[in-house]
Design an enzyme around this catalytic site. Structure first.
Site, PDB file in Angstrom:
ATOM      1  N   ASN A 108       0.886  -1.165   0.000  1.00 29.53           N
ATOM      2  CA  ASN A 108       0.000   0.000   0.000  1.00 29.53           C
ATOM      3  C   ASN A 108       0.922   1.212   0.000  1.00 29.53           C
ATOM      4  OD1 ASN A 108      -1.785   2.052   0.478  1.00 29.53           O
ATOM      5  ND2 ASN A 108      -2.299   1.433   2.575  1.00 29.53           N
ATOM      6  N   TRP A 109       1.080   1.790  -1.171  1.00 33.30           N
ATOM      7  CA  TRP A 109       2.047   2.891  -1.295  1.00 33.30           C
ATOM      8  C   TRP A 109       1.571   4.183  -0.627  1.00 33.30           C
ATOM      9  CZ3 TRP A 109       4.382   2.839  -6.968  1.00 33.30           C
ATOM     10  CH2 TRP A 109       5.022   1.609  -7.174  1.00 33.30           C
ATOM     11  N   LYS A 110       0.267   4.250  -0.336  1.00 34.59           N
ATOM     12  CA  LYS A 110      -0.324   5.466   0.251  1.00 34.59           C
ATOM     13  C   LYS A 110      -0.046   6.674  -0.639  1.00 34.59           C
ATOM     14  CE  LYS A 110      -0.102   3.302   4.711  1.00 34.59           C
ATOM     15  NZ  LYS A 110      -0.179   3.429   6.155  1.00 34.59           N
ATOM     16  N   HIS A 134      -9.581   1.637   4.131  1.00 32.08           N
ATOM     17  CA  HIS A 134      -8.365   1.768   4.941  1.00 32.08           C
ATOM     18  C   HIS A 134      -8.664   2.713   6.108  1.00 32.08           C
ATOM     19  CE1 HIS A 134      -4.341   2.808   6.226  1.00 32.08           C
ATOM     20  NE2 HIS A 134      -3.938   1.702   5.633  1.00 32.08           N
ATOM     21  N   GLU A 177      -7.092   5.047   7.336  1.00 34.87           N
ATOM     22  CA  GLU A 177      -6.796   6.458   7.052  1.00 34.87           C
ATOM     23  C   GLU A 177      -7.968   7.119   6.318  1.00 34.87           C
ATOM     24  OE1 GLU A 177      -2.992   5.754   5.196  1.00 34.87           O
ATOM     25  OE2 GLU A 177      -2.220   5.105   7.141  1.00 34.87           O
ATOM     26  N   GLU A 195      -5.994  -4.612  10.107  1.00 35.61           N
ATOM     27  CA  GLU A 195      -4.942  -3.643  10.411  1.00 35.61           C
ATOM     28  C   GLU A 195      -5.274  -2.882  11.696  1.00 35.61           C
ATOM     29  OE1 GLU A 195      -2.688  -2.579   6.525  1.00 35.61           O
ATOM     30  OE2 GLU A 195      -4.338  -1.187   6.778  1.00 35.61           O
ATOM     31  N   GLY A 203       2.112   2.199  10.657  1.00 37.68           N
ATOM     32  CA  GLY A 203       3.119   3.245  10.524  1.00 37.68           C
ATOM     33  C   GLY A 203       3.803   3.624  11.823  1.00 37.68           C
ATOM     34  N   SER A 259       2.859  -2.248  10.289  1.00 38.99           N
ATOM     35  CA  SER A 259       4.293  -2.407  10.559  1.00 38.99           C
ATOM     36  C   SER A 259       4.812  -3.817  10.283  1.00 38.99           C
ATOM     37  CB  SER A 259       4.626  -1.965  11.986  1.00 38.99           C
ATOM     38  OG  SER A 259       4.258  -0.604  12.168  1.00 38.99           O
ATOM     39  N   GLY A 314       2.625  -1.105   4.222  1.00 41.20           N
ATOM     40  CA  GLY A 314       2.790   0.301   3.897  1.00 41.20           C
ATOM     41  C   GLY A 314       4.260   0.648   3.742  1.00 41.20           C
ATOM     42  N   GLY A 315       4.865   1.145   4.812  1.00 38.50           N
ATOM     43  CA  GLY A 315       6.245   1.629   4.780  1.00 38.50           C
ATOM     44  C   GLY A 315       7.223   0.695   4.077  1.00 38.50           C
TER      45      GLY A 315
END
Ligand code: PGA
Length: 249
Positions: free
Chosen positions: A9-11, A94, A96, A166, A172, A212, A233-234
């Site tokens: 998930n590149w966000k 998501h 976010e 999640e 993150g 994470s 993500g990261g």
């Protein structure tokens, strides 16, 4: 046996040029024929990334989508646009988006149904806040999210989709859920699917853990019986992603 699915998930990262570079950097690292690999990318990166992954095992997904077919919705992306651009998956709900863009379960249910209408595979996210975990209501909350978001979704559709668990407090933050916590909730999600549908649907649906996940903790998480992959993500923006795709059994 369910096939593992590792999705990045590149966000809101990577310009189109950077996206092409990242795909090139990861190309040889994400080559694992036993695993489904997906890059969920910003809408503007879908076309260049679809082009860049041609001839590889990687599929592309969108990070969001609107519920209408077309028209006066300035700034939104229609499902048909995502399909025509060559993406196969779409992340829905998501945390976010739930938090910063006020996306409700009712709205997300419409998105899930719309994705299926267009042949896109939803990666439906759910997860509890730290307050909810500390209050001991995690499983109730997750069940409620799943039941609300899957209203009117058929068993056949549910069997083909992906759910990502999640925990919000793990996203993150570098604070991963313990393997036991992640497995407990993923198992509860599968039981909820069995309750809504039947055992065969629950056996077939793929459930990811996200929050994470990285090169160090992926092996243990992915060894759990109810964790069928990761939403990352990261670490999806780094060569570490290749290590996750090639997790050690
Ligand atoms: P993270 O993000 O891996 O950076 O924690 C996961 C996600 O939000 O999907």
């Amino acid at each position: 046996m369910r096939r593992k699915i590792i999705a990045g998930n590149w966000k809101m990262n990577m310009t189109p040029s950077e996206a092409k570079e990242l795909v090139a950097t990861l190309k040889d690292l994400v080559n694992n024929p036993e695993v489904d690999v997906v890059y969920c990318v910003p809408a503007i990166d879908i076309v260049p990334v679809v082009e860049a992954v041609k001839g590889t095992n990687v599929e592309v997904g969108a990070e969001n989508m609107y519920i209408e077919e077309k028209g006066a919705y300035t700034g939104e992306i229609a499902p048909a646009m995502i399909v025509d651009a060559g993406a196969k998956y779409v992340i829905i709900g998501h945390s976010e988006r739930r938090e910063y863009f006020n996306e409700t379960d009712e709205f997300l249910n419409k998105k899930v149904l719309k994705a299926f209408e267009h042949g896109l595979t939803p990666i439906l996210c759910c997860g509890e806040s730290l307050e909810q975990r500390e209050a001991g209501v995690t499983l109730d909350w997750i069940r409620l999210q799943i039941k609300s978001d899957l209203q009117n979704v058929t068993a056949e559709q549910a069997a083909s989709m992906v759910i990502a668990y999640e925990p919000i407090w793990a996203i993150g933050t570098g604070r991963t859920a313990t393997t036991e916590q992640a497995e407990e909730v993923c198992k509860a999600i599968r039981e909820t699917i069995a309750e809504i549908y039947d055992a065969a649907t629950a056996e077939s649906i793929r459930i990811q853990y996200g929050g994470s996940m990285n090169a160090k903790n992926c092996d243990e998480l992915l060894a759990q019986p109810n964790i069928d992959g990761g939403l990352i993500g990261g670490a999806s923006l780094k060569p570490d992603f290749g290590r996750i795709v090639n997790y050690q059994k």
